[in-house]
Write a protein that holds these residues in place. Sequence first.
Motif, PDB file in Angstrom:
ATOM      1  N   GLY A   1      12.764   2.277   1.162  1.00  0.00           N
ATOM      2  CA  GLY A   1      13.268   1.322   0.172  1.00  0.00           C
ATOM      3  C   GLY A   1      13.893   0.110   0.840  1.00  0.00           C
ATOM      4  O   GLY A   1      13.690  -1.028   0.412  1.00  0.00           O
ATOM      5  N   ALA A   2      14.638   0.337   1.922  1.00  0.00           N
ATOM      6  CA  ALA A   2      15.281  -0.764   2.649  1.00  0.00           C
ATOM      7  C   ALA A   2      14.241  -1.647   3.328  1.00  0.00           C
ATOM      8  O   ALA A   2      14.357  -2.884   3.329  1.00  0.00           O
ATOM      9  CB  ALA A   2      16.260  -0.208   3.676  1.00  0.00           C
ATOM     10  N   GLU A   3      13.221  -1.035   3.922  1.00  0.00           N
ATOM     11  CA  GLU A   3      12.188  -1.803   4.620  1.00  0.00           C
ATOM     12  C   GLU A   3      11.393  -2.674   3.644  1.00  0.00           C
ATOM     13  O   GLU A   3      11.071  -3.827   3.949  1.00  0.00           O
ATOM     14  CB  GLU A   3      11.247  -0.837   5.346  1.00  0.00           C
ATOM     15  CG  GLU A   3      11.902  -0.127   6.525  1.00  0.00           C
ATOM     16  CD  GLU A   3      11.095   1.058   7.006  1.00  0.00           C
ATOM     17  OE1 GLU A   3      10.025   1.345   6.403  1.00  0.00           O
ATOM     18  OE2 GLU A   3      11.513   1.709   7.989  1.00  0.00           O
ATOM     19  N   ARG A   4      11.101  -2.136   2.469  1.00  0.00           N
ATOM     20  CA  ARG A   4      10.360  -2.914   1.480  1.00  0.00           C
ATOM     21  C   ARG A   4      11.218  -4.053   0.926  1.00  0.00           C
ATOM     22  O   ARG A   4      10.731  -5.168   0.727  1.00  0.00           O
ATOM     23  CB  ARG A   4       9.884  -1.997   0.351  1.00  0.00           C
ATOM     24  CG  ARG A   4       8.746  -1.096   0.787  1.00  0.00           C
ATOM     25  CD  ARG A   4       8.305  -0.158  -0.308  1.00  0.00           C
ATOM     26  NE  ARG A   4       7.028   0.475   0.027  1.00  0.00           N
ATOM     27  CZ  ARG A   4       6.417   1.377  -0.724  1.00  0.00           C
ATOM     28  NH1 ARG A   4       6.992   1.780  -1.860  1.00  0.00           N
ATOM     29  NH2 ARG A   4       5.263   1.885  -0.346  1.00  0.00           N
ATOM     30  N   ALA A   5      12.501  -3.784   0.689  1.00  0.00           N
ATOM     31  CA  ALA A   5      13.399  -4.835   0.215  1.00  0.00           C
ATOM     32  C   ALA A   5      13.518  -5.942   1.259  1.00  0.00           C
ATOM     33  O   ALA A   5      13.543  -7.132   0.935  1.00  0.00           O
ATOM     34  CB  ALA A   5      14.774  -4.246  -0.103  1.00  0.00           C
ATOM     35  N   ALA A   6      13.569  -5.550   2.535  1.00  0.00           N
ATOM     36  CA  ALA A   6      13.656  -6.526   3.618  1.00  0.00           C
ATOM     37  C   ALA A   6      12.399  -7.392   3.690  1.00  0.00           C
ATOM     38  O   ALA A   6      12.472  -8.596   3.944  1.00  0.00           O
ATOM     39  CB  ALA A   6      13.889  -5.817   4.947  1.00  0.00           C
TER      40      ALA A   6
ATOM     41  N   ALA B   1       0.865  -1.174   0.000  1.00  0.00           N
ATOM     42  CA  ALA B   1       0.000   0.000   0.000  1.00  0.00           C
ATOM     43  C   ALA B   1       0.905   1.229   0.000  1.00  0.00           C
ATOM     44  O   ALA B   1       2.102   1.149   0.324  1.00  0.00           O
ATOM     45  CB  ALA B   1      -0.889  -0.008   1.238  1.00  0.00           C
ATOM     46  N   THR B   2       0.367   2.378  -0.372  1.00  0.00           N
ATOM     47  CA  THR B   2       1.158   3.600  -0.460  1.00  0.00           C
ATOM     48  C   THR B   2       1.879   3.905   0.842  1.00  0.00           C
ATOM     49  O   THR B   2       1.275   3.917   1.919  1.00  0.00           O
ATOM     50  CB  THR B   2       0.258   4.789  -0.840  1.00  0.00           C
ATOM     51  OG1 THR B   2      -0.391   4.500  -2.088  1.00  0.00           O
ATOM     52  CG2 THR B   2       1.075   6.060  -0.987  1.00  0.00           C
ATOM     53  N   ASP B   3       3.187   4.110   0.735  1.00  0.00           N
ATOM     54  CA  ASP B   3       4.056   4.486   1.861  1.00  0.00           C
ATOM     55  C   ASP B   3       4.096   3.429   2.962  1.00  0.00           C
ATOM     56  O   ASP B   3       4.453   3.734   4.097  1.00  0.00           O
ATOM     57  CB  ASP B   3       3.621   5.835   2.438  1.00  0.00           C
ATOM     58  CG  ASP B   3       4.775   6.550   3.145  1.00  0.00           C
ATOM     59  OD1 ASP B   3       5.921   6.463   2.657  1.00  0.00           O
ATOM     60  OD2 ASP B   3       4.541   7.170   4.196  1.00  0.00           O
ATOM     61  N   GLN B   4       3.765   2.166   2.625  1.00  0.00           N
ATOM     62  CA  GLN B   4       3.787   1.092   3.614  1.00  0.00           C
ATOM     63  C   GLN B   4       4.893   0.083   3.283  1.00  0.00           C
ATOM     64  O   GLN B   4       5.391   0.033   2.151  1.00  0.00           O
ATOM     65  CB  GLN B   4       2.431   0.382   3.660  1.00  0.00           C
ATOM     66  CG  GLN B   4       1.280   1.281   4.070  1.00  0.00           C
ATOM     67  CD  GLN B   4       1.464   1.845   5.470  1.00  0.00           C
ATOM     68  OE1 GLN B   4       1.705   1.118   6.432  1.00  0.00           O
ATOM     69  NE2 GLN B   4       1.354   3.166   5.588  1.00  0.00           N
ATOM     70  N   ASN B   5       5.270  -0.716   4.263  1.00  0.00           N
ATOM     71  CA  ASN B   5       6.324  -1.709   4.043  1.00  0.00           C
ATOM     72  C   ASN B   5       5.871  -3.136   4.343  1.00  0.00           C
ATOM     73  O   ASN B   5       6.688  -4.039   4.475  1.00  0.00           O
ATOM     74  CB  ASN B   5       7.561  -1.373   4.886  1.00  0.00           C
ATOM     75  CG  ASN B   5       7.249  -1.313   6.378  1.00  0.00           C
ATOM     76  OD1 ASN B   5       6.230  -1.832   6.838  1.00  0.00           O
ATOM     77  ND2 ASN B   5       8.118  -0.670   7.136  1.00  0.00           N
ATOM     78  N   THR B   6       4.545  -3.325   4.462  1.00  0.00           N
ATOM     79  CA  THR B   6       3.992  -4.657   4.702  1.00  0.00           C
ATOM     80  C   THR B   6       3.405  -5.187   3.405  1.00  0.00           C
ATOM     81  O   THR B   6       2.614  -4.494   2.748  1.00  0.00           O
ATOM     82  CB  THR B   6       2.893  -4.615   5.786  1.00  0.00           C
ATOM     83  OG1 THR B   6       3.453  -4.072   6.993  1.00  0.00           O
ATOM     84  CG2 THR B   6       2.366  -6.013   6.054  1.00  0.00           C
ATOM     85  N   LEU B   7       3.767  -6.403   3.020  1.00  0.00           N
ATOM     86  CA  LEU B   7       3.306  -6.969   1.758  1.00  0.00           C
ATOM     87  C   LEU B   7       1.789  -7.127   1.730  1.00  0.00           C
ATOM     88  O   LEU B   7       1.171  -7.509   2.722  1.00  0.00           O
ATOM     89  CB  LEU B   7       3.952  -8.337   1.521  1.00  0.00           C
ATOM     90  CG  LEU B   7       5.433  -8.332   1.138  1.00  0.00           C
ATOM     91  CD1 LEU B   7       5.979  -9.762   1.183  1.00  0.00           C
ATOM     92  CD2 LEU B   7       5.639  -7.724  -0.231  1.00  0.00           C
ATOM     93  N   ASN B   8       1.188  -6.827   0.562  1.00  0.00           N
ATOM     94  CA  ASN B   8      -0.236  -7.058   0.359  1.00  0.00           C
ATOM     95  C   ASN B   8      -0.521  -8.559   0.408  1.00  0.00           C
ATOM     96  O   ASN B   8       0.359  -9.391   0.179  1.00  0.00           O
ATOM     97  CB  ASN B   8      -0.682  -6.500  -0.998  1.00  0.00           C
ATOM     98  CG  ASN B   8      -0.643  -4.982  -1.021  1.00  0.00           C
ATOM     99  OD1 ASN B   8      -0.825  -4.327   0.005  1.00  0.00           O
ATOM    100  ND2 ASN B   8      -0.390  -4.413  -2.197  1.00  0.00           N
ATOM    101  N   SER B   9      -1.762  -8.905   0.663  1.00  0.00           N
ATOM    102  CA  SER B   9      -2.136 -10.317   0.804  1.00  0.00           C
ATOM    103  C   SER B   9      -1.942 -11.107  -0.486  1.00  0.00           C
ATOM    104  O   SER B   9      -1.671 -12.315  -0.449  1.00  0.00           O
ATOM    105  CB  SER B   9      -3.602 -10.424   1.256  1.00  0.00           C
ATOM    106  OG  SER B   9      -4.449  -9.769   0.327  1.00  0.00           O
TER     107      SER B   9
END
Length: 206
Positions: free
Chosen positions: A150-155, A101-109
């Motif tokens: 960017g780092a949080e999403r890559a992680a 989701a926008t500006d979030q770092n948790t993967l969508n379902s």
Amino acid sequence: MAELDVQPKRSSPWWLWLLIAIIAVVILIFLFRGCNSKTTTVSTAYSTSTTKAVAVTKPDWDAVDFNGARTKDEDVTDTSIAVSGNDRYTIYTLGENILFATDQNTLNSDAGDKLKQIVSSLNKRFKGANIGVYGSTDSTGTAGHNKALGAERAAAVKNWLVTTGGLDSTLVSIHSLGENKPVASNATAAGRQENRNVSIVAFPNK
């Protein structure tokens, strides 16, 4: 009776015995070194091996061109996954709207369905390869925030690839581009959306 002239037996000089001992020690040292040289472990900046150093090529993570030409992958049928690269690496790119989701770092379902196709291709074409997960953002907000996001999403993507996808965690690394290396112009909404993505880059072992 005739007298016998018996002379006492002369002992060898002390320095002669010392010289013999020194020569013996030197010979033993050379023999010891000769035996060890046959099984010496050679350690280099590249790798460690017995009697022979084997160079291991490490990926140049900073040299990846994210604007390369698109390619085809028969294992990736989902059109939301962009595949590109060259003879040195292959890039699988997913937009932010697909994974987060926008500006979030948790993967969508439903992100797992996309990532499963990428893992299938990786296991088929790049088994044992080094994998780099890159997180990219647009230029909205501060550079520090974008770098962290960017780092949080890559992680988050790496965590899925390892825990669910079964990839070797020691072969998967995280890289945050933040707002650097954009693939489109940040002057338009469409360009900014394109710049918000995560790329999975596979470097085959040479």
